[in-house]
Design a protein around this motif. Structure first.
Motif, PDB file in Angstrom:
ATOM      1  N   PHE A  49      57.710 -72.073 -43.856  1.00 54.87           N
ATOM      2  CA  PHE A  49      58.436 -72.080 -42.590  1.00 54.87           C
ATOM      3  C   PHE A  49      59.835 -72.624 -42.840  1.00 54.87           C
ATOM      4  O   PHE A  49      60.098 -73.261 -43.856  1.00 54.87           O
ATOM      5  N   VAL A  50      60.728 -72.344 -41.922  1.00 53.78           N
ATOM      6  CA  VAL A  50      62.118 -72.782 -42.006  1.00 53.78           C
ATOM      7  C   VAL A  50      62.395 -73.721 -40.852  1.00 53.78           C
ATOM      8  O   VAL A  50      61.989 -73.469 -39.715  1.00 53.78           O
ATOM      9  N   ALA A  51      63.107 -74.797 -41.146  1.00 57.62           N
ATOM     10  CA  ALA A  51      63.623 -75.702 -40.122  1.00 57.62           C
ATOM     11  C   ALA A  51      65.133 -75.545 -40.100  1.00 57.62           C
ATOM     12  O   ALA A  51      65.808 -75.760 -41.108  1.00 57.62           O
ATOM     13  N   GLN A  52      65.662 -75.126 -38.971  1.00 53.30           N
ATOM     14  CA  GLN A  52      67.105 -75.002 -38.787  1.00 53.30           C
ATOM     15  C   GLN A  52      67.623 -76.385 -38.421  1.00 53.30           C
ATOM     16  O   GLN A  52      67.086 -77.029 -37.525  1.00 53.30           O
ATOM     17  N   ALA A  82      54.003 -74.056 -45.669  1.00 54.01           N
ATOM     18  CA  ALA A  82      53.262 -74.097 -44.405  1.00 54.01           C
ATOM     19  C   ALA A  82      51.839 -74.608 -44.623  1.00 54.01           C
ATOM     20  O   ALA A  82      50.997 -74.506 -43.746  1.00 54.01           O
ATOM     21  N   GLN A  83      51.563 -75.149 -45.802  1.00 59.31           N
ATOM     22  CA  GLN A  83      50.250 -75.726 -46.101  1.00 59.31           C
ATOM     23  C   GLN A  83      50.436 -77.196 -46.468  1.00 59.31           C
ATOM     24  O   GLN A  83      51.466 -77.579 -47.032  1.00 59.31           O
ATOM     25  N   ARG A  84      49.422 -77.982 -46.173  1.00 61.89           N
ATOM     26  CA  ARG A  84      49.503 -79.402 -46.498  1.00 61.89           C
ATOM     27  C   ARG A  84      49.785 -79.589 -47.977  1.00 61.89           C
ATOM     28  O   ARG A  84      49.224 -78.855 -48.780  1.00 61.89           O
ATOM     29  N   PRO A  85      50.612 -80.488 -48.347  1.00 62.81           N
ATOM     30  CA  PRO A  85      51.304 -81.523 -47.586  1.00 62.81           C
ATOM     31  C   PRO A  85      52.679 -81.101 -47.070  1.00 62.81           C
ATOM     32  O   PRO A  85      53.547 -81.948 -46.848  1.00 62.81           O
ATOM     33  N   TYR A  86      52.925 -79.811 -46.873  1.00 63.67           N
ATOM     34  CA  TYR A  86      54.149 -79.291 -46.255  1.00 63.67           C
ATOM     35  C   TYR A  86      55.401 -79.691 -47.040  1.00 63.67           C
ATOM     36  O   TYR A  86      56.380 -80.158 -46.484  1.00 63.67           O
ATOM     37  N   ARG A  87      55.380 -79.512 -48.330  1.00 63.98           N
ATOM     38  CA  ARG A  87      56.503 -79.928 -49.174  1.00 63.98           C
ATOM     39  C   ARG A  87      57.744 -79.075 -48.933  1.00 63.98           C
ATOM     40  O   ARG A  87      57.644 -77.870 -48.729  1.00 63.98           O
TER      41      ARG A  87
END
Length: 171
Positions: free
Chosen positions: A74-77, A88-93
């Motif tokens: 996933f992308v965070a703007q 998008a999977q733990r631990p969300y690195r």
């Protein structure tokens, strides 16, 4: 109302369900006189428990989250004028690859090859997802372009909008 989830923050800016819907992410912003907490929180959908609130601590707020349609990322703007990629999977690195971009909504093309975002000067930028390079710029609006989104059935169509309420459909 089926469930209520509460984070000890002032604002929740965006919500993103992860594949299969068992978990979701929220982008938060809490600023007080003594500190600022801008983070992405992972939640368990069934129990309403926080899975992690240590995904991304940055001095910039993340007003928009978007999921890749084919890969588990996933992308965070961010308000720092860049987009950060995460697993998008733990631990969300966090993926060290960052894409320049303005602090407005962003989205992947239906095939996942492009990342599109609006800008404060009314332009729309199309990025190659794999190289993080701008491949096209579109002068869309006279005011800030606050969202750009692909049509879900007709992938060659793009909708854009600005703060003045103008919506344009592009092919």
């Amino acid at each position: 109302v089926l469930r209520v989830y509460k984070a000890a923050v002032q604002q929740t800016l965006d919500i993103l369900f992860l594949p299969e819907g068992r978990e979701f992410l929220t982008s938060t912003d809490a600023v007080s006189r003594d500190s600022a907490d801008r983070t992405i929180i992972a939640w368990d959908f069934q129990s309403a428990a926080k899975i992690s609130n240590q995904i991304f601590h940055e001095r910039y707020t993340c007003p928009s989250l978007t999921l890749h349609p084919k890969e588990s990322v996933f992308v965070a703007q961010t308000n720092g004028n860049y987009m950060a990629l995460f697993s998008a999977q733990r631990p969300y690195r966090i993926n060290k690859k960052k894409v320049e971009g303005f602090a407005v909504g962003c989205e992947f093309s239906p095939d996942g090859t492009l990342l599109v975002t609006g800008s404060s000067d009314g332009k729309v930028f199309f990025y190659n997802y794999h190289t993080a390079r701008i491949i096209r710029t579109l002068s869309a609006h006279k005011e800030a372009c606050v969202s750009a989104i692909f049509h879900p059935v007709l992938p060659s169509l793009l909708a854009t909008c600005n703060w003045d309420g103008e919506i344009k459909i592009w092919q």
